[in-house]
Design a protein around this motif. Structure first.
Motif, PDB file in Angstrom:
ATOM      1  N   GLN B 244       4.154 -34.809   0.642  1.00 29.59           N
ATOM      2  CA  GLN B 244       3.997 -34.793  -0.807  1.00 29.59           C
ATOM      3  C   GLN B 244       3.658 -33.386  -1.258  1.00 29.59           C
ATOM      4  OE1 GLN B 244       0.900 -37.612  -1.254  1.00 29.59           O
ATOM      5  NE2 GLN B 244       2.277 -39.191  -2.023  1.00 29.59           N
ATOM      6  N   PHE B 245       4.103 -33.064  -2.455  1.00 29.53           N
ATOM      7  CA  PHE B 245       3.896 -31.712  -2.958  1.00 29.53           C
ATOM      8  C   PHE B 245       2.404 -31.386  -3.062  1.00 29.53           C
ATOM      9  CE2 PHE B 245       3.410 -28.519  -6.272  1.00 29.53           C
ATOM     10  CZ  PHE B 245       4.296 -27.563  -5.824  1.00 29.53           C
ATOM     11  N   GLU B 246       1.597 -32.340  -3.519  1.00 28.41           N
ATOM     12  CA  GLU B 246       0.156 -32.084  -3.705  1.00 28.41           C
ATOM     13  C   GLU B 246      -0.494 -31.784  -2.360  1.00 28.41           C
ATOM     14  OE1 GLU B 246       1.626 -34.955  -4.941  1.00 28.41           O
ATOM     15  OE2 GLU B 246       1.961 -33.917  -6.849  1.00 28.41           O
ATOM     16  N   VAL B 247      -0.093 -32.561  -1.336  1.00 27.24           N
ATOM     17  CA  VAL B 247      -0.691 -32.351  -0.016  1.00 27.24           C
ATOM     18  C   VAL B 247      -0.306 -30.972   0.496  1.00 27.24           C
ATOM     19  CG1 VAL B 247      -0.761 -33.170   2.356  1.00 27.24           C
ATOM     20  CG2 VAL B 247      -0.637 -34.802   0.483  1.00 27.24           C
ATOM     21  N   ARG B 248       0.959 -30.613   0.306  1.00 31.26           N
ATOM     22  CA  ARG B 248       1.417 -29.318   0.770  1.00 31.26           C
ATOM     23  C   ARG B 248       0.658 -28.203   0.050  1.00 31.26           C
ATOM     24  NH1 ARG B 248       5.883 -27.471   3.398  1.00 31.26           N
ATOM     25  NH2 ARG B 248       6.978 -29.434   3.274  1.00 31.26           N
ATOM     26  N   GLU B 249       0.409 -28.390  -1.225  1.00 31.18           N
ATOM     27  CA  GLU B 249      -0.317 -27.368  -1.979  1.00 31.18           C
ATOM     28  C   GLU B 249      -1.732 -27.212  -1.424  1.00 31.18           C
ATOM     29  OE1 GLU B 249      -0.678 -28.097  -6.140  1.00 31.18           O
ATOM     30  OE2 GLU B 249      -0.896 -25.957  -6.556  1.00 31.18           O
ATOM     31  N   ARG B 250      -2.363 -28.347  -1.093  1.00 33.96           N
ATOM     32  CA  ARG B 250      -3.716 -28.266  -0.547  1.00 33.96           C
ATOM     33  C   ARG B 250      -3.704 -27.591   0.823  1.00 33.96           C
ATOM     34  NH1 ARG B 250      -4.692 -33.463  -3.403  1.00 33.96           N
ATOM     35  NH2 ARG B 250      -3.914 -34.630  -1.631  1.00 33.96           N
ATOM     36  N   ILE B 251      -2.685 -27.898   1.632  1.00 28.33           N
ATOM     37  CA  ILE B 251      -2.576 -27.245   2.945  1.00 28.33           C
ATOM     38  C   ILE B 251      -2.452 -25.741   2.754  1.00 28.33           C
ATOM     39  CG2 ILE B 251      -1.153 -26.989   5.010  1.00 28.33           C
ATOM     40  CD1 ILE B 251      -0.431 -29.894   4.817  1.00 28.33           C
ATOM     41  N   CYS B 252      -1.580 -25.336   1.822  1.00 26.47           N
ATOM     42  CA  CYS B 252      -1.373 -23.908   1.574  1.00 26.47           C
ATOM     43  C   CYS B 252      -2.666 -23.253   1.095  1.00 26.47           C
ATOM     44  CB  CYS B 252      -0.293 -23.692   0.514  1.00 26.47           C
ATOM     45  SG  CYS B 252       1.343 -24.083   1.095  1.00 26.47           S
ATOM     46  N   ARG B 253      -3.380 -23.943   0.214  1.00 22.40           N
ATOM     47  CA  ARG B 253      -4.612 -23.371  -0.326  1.00 22.40           C
ATOM     48  C   ARG B 253      -5.645 -23.191   0.793  1.00 22.40           C
ATOM     49  NH1 ARG B 253      -6.623 -22.529  -5.498  1.00 22.40           N
ATOM     50  NH2 ARG B 253      -4.853 -23.451  -6.567  1.00 22.40           N
ATOM     51  N   LEU B 254      -5.734 -24.210   1.657  1.00 22.37           N
ATOM     52  CA  LEU B 254      -6.666 -24.103   2.789  1.00 22.37           C
ATOM     53  C   LEU B 254      -6.233 -22.983   3.729  1.00 22.37           C
ATOM     54  CD1 LEU B 254      -7.267 -27.871   3.518  1.00 22.37           C
ATOM     55  CD2 LEU B 254      -9.030 -26.215   2.926  1.00 22.37           C
ATOM     56  N   ALA B 255      -4.919 -22.916   3.977  1.00 22.36           N
ATOM     57  CA  ALA B 255      -4.413 -21.892   4.895  1.00 22.36           C
ATOM     58  C   ALA B 255      -4.706 -20.502   4.342  1.00 22.36           C
ATOM     59  CB  ALA B 255      -2.909 -22.068   5.103  1.00 22.36           C
ATOM     60  N   ASN B 256      -4.520 -20.327   3.042  1.00 24.66           N
ATOM     61  CA  ASN B 256      -4.814 -19.028   2.450  1.00 24.66           C
ATOM     62  C   ASN B 256      -6.309 -18.737   2.450  1.00 24.66           C
ATOM     63  OD1 ASN B 256      -2.214 -18.318   2.085  1.00 24.66           O
ATOM     64  ND2 ASN B 256      -2.160 -18.589  -0.131  1.00 24.66           N
TER      65      ASN B 256
END
Lengths: 287, 310
Positions: B244-256
């Motif tokens: 899901q887009f929201e999950v991917r966004e959270r993953i990216c935010r955590l990764a950054n």
């Protein structure tokens, strides 16, 4: 940079399809760029450009040479790129040669103009000194210090910055301007003139993965590249060169689409870059 | 990873934050930390044993690496900060398979040598007992193939610097549906827990002691589906439902968040990651701008402020 697992490949492809890449960028977002000019004191002009984890350095050395055959009123320009083994262990020995050659070709195509010298990034006739005998030859040497994708674009930006930074020493012809004897010069390093860099292009590479294409690929994304189109665009939005890389075929309509997208991006991107180069130039290297 | 390019104003602010951080660390900071060539104070009368990272030069003991001075009884050594991963038994690591052969996989875990994962040290799919047959060894690629990312535990260290891994638990195994972020190994402290489920976010986090951090979408359901469970064949990836887009966004935010912490050289723990994550939300920083100079400096200032309060 090694390969990726099947799971990572599908994750990255999914991200590109959803317009949210691994570091949070959309498809048409660039990474942060830093430009420093005047990094090599011996060179006529130099610049170092970092795009995310990619780090390249370019020096421009102006030398006195003889004009190319058949074009007595022109100066010369040559480009050579090298990949340092510090960037990746694969570049050790002769390992980086293939990539170096590919980068050199791509840049030559975009910066050097046609066989008669027209359309080059720098007006070659501005490099003339004595017609048919002596002229300036600009040797542009690039070094890849660290590689995290999008090398060609980073190199083109660094070349643009280095050319901005370049000063041609003033030359006075002492004797032999006409006649058969060899001319003699006095080169005055104190006084120098700037090059006209208004036509120097930058390269925008659009990498295609799956159905979508995007700018400023990281090394991870480049591993999955099916094909890529590098478009050199100058400040006026004119296309100066197109290079396609990667084995996968592209539909002509897609290529035209990619070129026009690159052109659009460049028109907004170049002014921002020019500002950054100007800011780098205004920093006094001695302070 | 190095930090972003800073302009003059950012330069000033970061220098100030660094000064504050140094002050907050107190006086011990200067004594414990040495650069190459620094004199390490030792008790010459009682005698000492010189350990790794030191060299005696004319009566004095000098450091040969940048790092922290460690003293155990008479032994004086310097533990380098920027070094490859030094494994300890029981560490949770994330690694990439580099070679399949014989009865073992070779796994790159950012150590001096590739680690070995023996076929005898993995759980076979379905928990069946391994019969030591040649067919078993031929089927190793069904489990892990080259370039696969796996999580594992360090089973043993050997004299020659090599190490053995095992994945003899359901929680270890192949990783998918997420991304890997690399940081310097010294930023990750050994904790009781290295597998974290950020329930509210729907994200799983594995902090490998070797500096490899795996951030992935929470695996659905029960224990059978913990990250890297038994459904490990390469084909399992294909046909998986997209994130899901929201999950991917959270993953990216955590990764950054992890990337910024890594660039600043701040310790990476679930707490620090979540704080960074929440700060980025509070300051309304878009995910893609989290690697910019502005966020980098702001975070350093926030950290300095916090430490001064303590």
């Amino acid at each position: 940079m090694g390969a990726l697992s099947a799971a990572e490949v599908s994750y990255i492809e999914g991200g590109i399809a959803q317009n949210l890449r691994s570091d949070g960028r959309g498809r048409l977002d660039f990474r942060n760029i830093s430009i420093v000019t005047g990094v090599i004191p011996q060179a006529s002009g130099s610049a170092r450009c970092k795009v995310g984890g990619t780090d390249v350095m370019v020096s421009v050395k102006a030398e006195l040479g003889s004009p190319p055959k058949g074009r007595p009123t022109h100066g010369g320009m040559m480009i050579k790129i090298e990949c340092s083994p510090t960037a990746a262990p694969e570049f050790e020995g002769r390992g980086g040669e293939e990539l170096s050659l590919e980068l050199t070709r791509g840049l030559e195509r975009s910066f050097l103009g046609g066989p008669n010298g027209s359309g080059a990034a720098i007006d070659l006739s501005s490099l003339r000194i004595v017609d048919g005998k002596t002229c300036w030859v600009l040797c542009i040497d690039g070094l890849v210090l660290s590689s995290d994708g999008n090398l060609l674009d980073a190199l083109s930006i660094a070349i643009k910055a280095a050319l901005t930074n370049t000063g041609l020493p003033k030359v006075e012809i002492v004797a032999g301007e006409t006649g058969d004897e060899d001319p003699e010069f006095e080169v005055d390093d104190e006084e120098s003139s700037q090059l006209d860099i208004s036509n120097v292009p930058i390269i925008i590479t659009l990498t295609k993965v799956g159905k979508h294409y995007f700018v400023d690929a990281t090394a991870e994304e480049e591993l999955q590249m099916k094909s890529a189109v590098s478009v050199a665009v100058n400040r006026k939005g004119v296309i100066c060169g197109v290079t396609k890389r990667g084995g996968d075929g592209l539909d002509p309509s897609v290529i035209i689409d990619m070129i026009s997208v690159a052109q659009q991006i460049a028109l907004t991107y170049i002014p921002a870059l020019d500002l950054q180069i100007a800011a780098a130039e205004s920093v006094d290297p001695d302070s | 990873m190095s930090g972003p390019h800073l302009d003059a104003d950012h330069e000033l602010r970061i220098a100030k934050a660094q000064r504050l951080l140094r002050d907050a660390a107190g006086g011990m900071h200067s004594r414990a930390f040495v650069n190459v060539g620094d004199v390490i104070p030792v008790d010459h009368e009682a005698g000492y044993l010189r350990g790794h990272g030191t060299q005696p030069v004319k009566e004095e003991l000098l450091a040969t690496v940048c790092g922290v001075v460690e003293r155990v009884n008479k032994l004086v050594s310097v533990r380098p900060l920027r070094a490859r991963y030094n494994a300890e038994t029981g560490d949770v690591v994330v690694g990439r398979v580099t070679e399949v052969g014989g009865n073992r996989w070779k796994v790159d875990v950012n150590s001096r040598k590739d680690a070995e994962l023996l076929l005898a040290a993995v759980n076979l799919p379905g928990g069946i007992q391994r019969r030591r047959t040649a067919i078993d060894e031929l089927n190793m690629r069904d489990l892990y193939v080259e370039n696969d990312l796996i999580s594992a535990e360090v089973q043993s260290l050997h004299q020659d610097g090599s190490l053995h891994l095992h994945t003899r638990s359901l929680k270890y195994g192949k990783l998918r549906n997420g991304q890997l972020v690399r940081v310097a190994p010294y930023l990750i402290k050994r904790l009781k827990q290295h597998f974290h489920q950020l329930k509210d976010l729907g994200v799983d986090l594995i902090l490998g002691c070797n500096g490899f951090i795996w951030i992935s979408a929470a695996s659905p359901g029960n224990k059978d589906n913990l990250p890297g469970s038994v459904a490990t064949s390469a084909s399992a990836v294909v046909g998986e439902s997209p994130l899901q887009f929201e999950v991917r966004e959270r993953i990216c935010r955590l990764a950054n968040s992890v990337r910024v912490l890594g660039a600043l050289g701040l310790l990476i723990s679930p707490d620090s990651i979540m704080q960074t994550y929440e700060a980025s939300l509070l300051w309304e920083v878009p995910v893609k701008d989290m690697l910019s100079a502005d966020f980098y400096v702001k975070l350093a200032e926030k950290e300095a402020e916090q430490r001064m309060k303590r």
